[in-house]
Scaffold this motif. Sequence first.
Motif, PDB file in Angstrom:
ATOM      1  N   UNK A   4     175.592  26.560   5.856  1.00 61.73           N
ATOM      2  CA  UNK A   4     176.105  26.739   7.213  1.00 61.73           C
ATOM      3  C   UNK A   4     175.183  27.685   7.944  1.00 61.73           C
ATOM      4  N   UNK A   5     174.945  27.404   9.221  1.00 64.81           N
ATOM      5  CA  UNK A   5     174.087  28.272  10.015  1.00 64.81           C
ATOM      6  C   UNK A   5     174.310  27.998  11.495  1.00 64.81           C
ATOM      7  N   UNK A   6     173.846  28.925  12.312  1.00 63.22           N
ATOM      8  CA  UNK A   6     173.890  28.712  13.749  1.00 63.22           C
ATOM      9  C   UNK A   6     172.946  27.558  14.083  1.00 63.22           C
ATOM     10  N   UNK A   7     173.405  26.690  14.954  1.00 59.78           N
ATOM     11  CA  UNK A   7     172.583  25.553  15.368  1.00 59.78           C
ATOM     12  C   UNK A   7     171.400  26.037  16.203  1.00 59.78           C
ATOM     13  N   UNK A   8     170.336  25.255  16.143  1.00 55.39           N
ATOM     14  CA  UNK A   8     169.150  25.506  16.948  1.00 55.39           C
ATOM     15  C   UNK A   8     168.959  24.306  17.875  1.00 55.39           C
ATOM     16  N   UNK A   9     168.238  24.501  18.970  1.00 50.52           N
ATOM     17  CA  UNK A   9     168.038  23.395  19.919  1.00 50.52           C
ATOM     18  C   UNK A   9     167.424  22.171  19.251  1.00 50.52           C
ATOM     19  N   UNK A  10     166.620  22.383  18.231  1.00 50.95           N
ATOM     20  CA  UNK A  10     166.025  21.262  17.511  1.00 50.95           C
ATOM     21  C   UNK A  10     167.097  20.389  16.839  1.00 50.95           C
ATOM     22  N   UNK A  36     174.745  25.763  21.878  1.00 43.09           N
ATOM     23  CA  UNK A  36     173.640  26.082  20.957  1.00 43.09           C
ATOM     24  C   UNK A  36     172.823  27.245  21.519  1.00 43.09           C
ATOM     25  N   UNK A  37     172.465  27.158  22.789  1.00 39.93           N
ATOM     26  CA  UNK A  37     171.665  28.212  23.411  1.00 39.93           C
ATOM     27  C   UNK A  37     172.366  29.564  23.383  1.00 39.93           C
ATOM     28  N   UNK A  38     173.699  29.542  23.495  1.00 38.80           N
ATOM     29  CA  UNK A  38     174.479  30.780  23.516  1.00 38.80           C
ATOM     30  C   UNK A  38     174.936  31.219  22.121  1.00 38.80           C
ATOM     31  N   UNK A  39     174.427  30.564  21.100  1.00 40.13           N
ATOM     32  CA  UNK A  39     174.756  30.913  19.702  1.00 40.13           C
ATOM     33  C   UNK A  39     176.262  30.809  19.437  1.00 40.13           C
ATOM     34  N   UNK A  40     176.865  29.720  19.926  1.00 40.55           N
ATOM     35  CA  UNK A  40     178.284  29.458  19.725  1.00 40.55           C
ATOM     36  C   UNK A  40     178.520  28.140  19.001  1.00 40.55           C
ATOM     37  N   UNK A  41     177.467  27.607  18.387  1.00 41.92           N
ATOM     38  CA  UNK A  41     177.561  26.338  17.658  1.00 41.92           C
ATOM     39  C   UNK A  41     177.059  26.550  16.236  1.00 41.92           C
ATOM     40  N   UNK A  42     177.914  26.190  15.292  1.00 43.85           N
ATOM     41  CA  UNK A  42     177.597  26.330  13.866  1.00 43.85           C
ATOM     42  C   UNK A  42     177.483  24.937  13.273  1.00 43.85           C
TER      43      UNK A  42
END
Length: 139
Positions: A4-10, A36-42
């Motif tokens: 599990x990790x924070x999503x990246x734009x890629x 994703x940009x706001x670091x709210x997507x895992x």
Amino acid sequence: MKSLEMAKLIDLDDIMKIDEEVIGDNSRREYIRKAIEEKRCIVANDKNIIVGFLIFDTHFFDCSFISLIIVIPTERRKGYATSLIEYIINISPTKKIFSSTNKSNQRMQEVFKANGFIQSGLIGNLDEGDPEIIYFKSK
């Protein structure tokens, strides 16, 4: 191997494939991109393939709110939703965590209950004839 990790734009295109498979269109692309940009997507990965994702925010009365949990249909009932929920609970910037699901979505209700969430209310008039159940859990 599950991770599990924070999503990246890629990751956006892979996440969108999952979202489109489940809802049938790409109408949430900008919403997901912003999360994703706001670091709210895992994201949940298995063997370097994204199999699910979770989006949260803190706009619900200044509490964390899980607004979206989606797992590829073929990968459901394998613990990915639970792993995503556990991850957000651990990193939540607030003590209180809320989420919701439609009354017709028995599967998601079971996921919330299995993860220690309790019903906290009911909202009508969002989806015609299918009230939204609000769930709550404290850290």
